[in-house]
Design a protein around this motif. Structure first.
Motif, mmCIF file in Angstrom:
data_model
loop_
_atom_site.group_PDB
_atom_site.id
_atom_site.type_symbol
_atom_site.label_atom_id
_atom_site.label_comp_id
_atom_site.label_asym_id
_atom_site.label_seq_id
_atom_site.Cartn_x
_atom_site.Cartn_y
_atom_site.Cartn_z
ATOM 1 N N MET A 24 0.831 -1.199 0.000
ATOM 2 C CA MET A 24 0.000 0.000 0.000
ATOM 3 C C MET A 24 0.870 1.255 0.000
ATOM 4 S SD MET A 24 -2.922 0.986 2.777
ATOM 5 C CE MET A 24 -3.892 2.481 2.598
ATOM 6 N N GLY A 25 1.917 1.230 0.798
ATOM 7 C CA GLY A 25 2.824 2.367 0.876
ATOM 8 C C GLY A 25 3.544 2.622 -0.436
ATOM 9 N N MET A 51 -5.231 8.701 -10.570
ATOM 10 C CA MET A 51 -6.604 8.577 -10.066
ATOM 11 C C MET A 51 -6.961 7.112 -9.813
ATOM 12 S SD MET A 51 -7.324 11.694 -9.840
ATOM 13 C CE MET A 51 -7.000 13.319 -10.531
ATOM 14 N N GLU A 52 -6.539 6.234 -10.722
ATOM 15 C CA GLU A 52 -6.810 4.805 -10.555
ATOM 16 C C GLU A 52 -6.037 4.236 -9.375
ATOM 17 O OE1 GLU A 52 -8.955 2.659 -12.020
ATOM 18 O OE2 GLU A 52 -9.799 4.524 -12.810
ATOM 19 N N THR A 53 -4.785 4.667 -9.238
ATOM 20 C CA THR A 53 -3.971 4.194 -8.116
ATOM 21 C C THR A 53 -4.575 4.641 -6.794
ATOM 22 O OG1 THR A 53 -1.942 4.249 -9.450
ATOM 23 C CG2 THR A 53 -1.675 4.239 -7.055
ATOM 24 N N ASN A 54 -5.115 5.851 -6.769
ATOM 25 C CA ASN A 54 -5.757 6.347 -5.555
ATOM 26 C C ASN A 54 -6.908 5.426 -5.140
ATOM 27 O OD1 ASN A 54 -6.466 8.174 -3.417
ATOM 28 N ND2 ASN A 54 -8.027 9.052 -4.742
ATOM 29 N N LYS A 55 -7.701 5.002 -6.111
ATOM 30 C CA LYS A 55 -8.803 4.081 -5.812
ATOM 31 C C LYS A 55 -8.267 2.762 -5.255
ATOM 32 C CE LYS A 55 -11.840 5.898 -9.445
ATOM 33 N NZ LYS A 55 -12.529 5.571 -10.727
ATOM 34 N N LYS A 56 -7.201 2.252 -5.874
ATOM 35 C CA LYS A 56 -6.620 0.984 -5.434
ATOM 36 C C LYS A 56 -6.054 1.097 -4.025
ATOM 37 C CE LYS A 56 -5.444 -0.596 -10.101
ATOM 38 N NZ LYS A 56 -4.340 -0.924 -11.054
ATOM 39 N N VAL A 57 -5.400 2.225 -3.741
ATOM 40 C CA VAL A 57 -4.829 2.419 -2.408
ATOM 41 C C VAL A 57 -5.932 2.430 -1.356
ATOM 42 C CG1 VAL A 57 -3.661 4.089 -0.897
ATOM 43 C CG2 VAL A 57 -2.730 3.597 -3.167
ATOM 44 N N ILE A 89 -3.100 -0.048 11.157
ATOM 45 C CA ILE A 89 -4.377 0.564 10.793
ATOM 46 C C ILE A 89 -4.212 2.069 10.613
ATOM 47 C CG2 ILE A 89 -6.723 1.068 11.593
ATOM 48 C CD1 ILE A 89 -6.665 -1.617 13.073
ATOM 49 N N LYS A 90 -3.502 2.695 11.552
ATOM 50 C CA LYS A 90 -3.314 4.145 11.485
ATOM 51 C C LYS A 90 -2.444 4.536 10.297
ATOM 52 C CE LYS A 90 -4.294 8.156 13.118
ATOM 53 N NZ LYS A 90 -5.694 8.623 13.147
ATOM 54 N N VAL A 91 -1.382 3.771 10.045
ATOM 55 C CA VAL A 91 -0.506 4.055 8.914
ATOM 56 C C VAL A 91 -1.287 3.939 7.604
ATOM 57 C CG1 VAL A 91 1.468 3.215 7.574
ATOM 58 C CG2 VAL A 91 1.652 3.456 10.057
ATOM 59 N N SER A 92 -2.128 2.920 7.505
ATOM 60 C CA SER A 92 -2.919 2.750 6.281
ATOM 61 C C SER A 92 -3.833 3.955 6.068
ATOM 62 C CB SER A 92 -3.742 1.454 6.340
ATOM 63 O OG SER A 92 -4.829 1.557 7.232
#
Length: 227
Positions: A24-25, A51-57, A89-92
């Motif tokens: 994710m990072g 924009m697509e990567t943002n959705k995946k993240v 959880i917080k890092v994500s």
């Protein structure tokens, strides 16, 4: 069943969670780098990819939260293991925000793609972007490697970004007064500077969470993290 099997299984789940946060990072970092690259040299395909990567993240973030809560429910971890899960959880959450801000930067790029940006504001923004890039990388390395020294460096880096942010505001505002026609796109440069500053804050927050995870010492920003 072997006596040590439950612990082995538990450790495997923790390792898998760590790998999820790592992936994710890396995706969030790529989104940021692509976003700023298209600000420098506009490419509509790169914008769409961000924009697509943002959705995946964001999808990856929800999976991290789901898996983390599953581990807590099934294994009832304590002490350091529980802090690691909570920190994951917080890092994500911070990584989702970094990715979202990257998409904001890509959107800014679409508004200034045909403009000739004055040299001084551009220099300030590039310097900010370089430091922010390093901060996001450091924050991930600190969390994944449980590295206190790297995590503490993020405070100094954030101070540099804050100073550059103030300088960028001055230079962009000065350009607006000198050239009234630049006002329309200079506003987007102000947005960009703000987005960079906020990504730096998120990276610093990840560092603070990492220190808390390792030491269990409550830091000033924990509980009052920068937004």
């Amino acid at each position: 069943m072997k006596k040590g099997y439950p612990r082995v299984r538990f450790q495997k789940r923790l390792d898998e969670l760590k790998n999820e946060v790592d992936k994710m990072g890396q995706a969030a970092l790529k989104a940021y780098r692509d976003a700023f690259s298209t600000f420098i040299d506009y490419d509509v395909e790169v914008v769409n990819n961000v924009m697509e990567t943002n959705k995946k993240v964001h999808e990856m973030g929800y999976q991290v939260e789901h898996d983390a809560m599953g581990i807590i429910a099934a294994e009832q971890p304590v002490a350091g293991d529980l802090r690691f899960i909570e920190t994951s959880i917080k890092v994500s959450s911070h990584l989702k925000r970094i990715s979202g801000l990257a998409s904001n930067i890509a959107e800014v790029a679409s508004h200034v793609k045909d403009e000739e940006i004055p040299e001084k504001p551009m220099f300030d923004l590039q310097r900010m972007a370089d430091i922010v890039d390093g901060m996001v990388s450091k924050s991930l390395a600190a969390f994944l490697g449980k590295n206190m020294a790297v995590a503490r460096e993020l405070h100094r880096d954030d101070d540099k970004v804050d100073d550059l942010f103030d300088q960028a505001l001055k230079d962009i505002t000065k350009s607006m007064f000198q050239d009234k026609e630049s006002i329309s796109y200079s506003i987007y440069l102000l947005f960009l500077a703000r987005f960079l500053e906020r990504i730096a804050d998120r990276a610093e927050n990840i560092g603070d969470r990492t220190i808390f995870m390792i030491t269990c010492e409550k830091l000033p920003l924990i509980g009052e993290e920068k937004d």
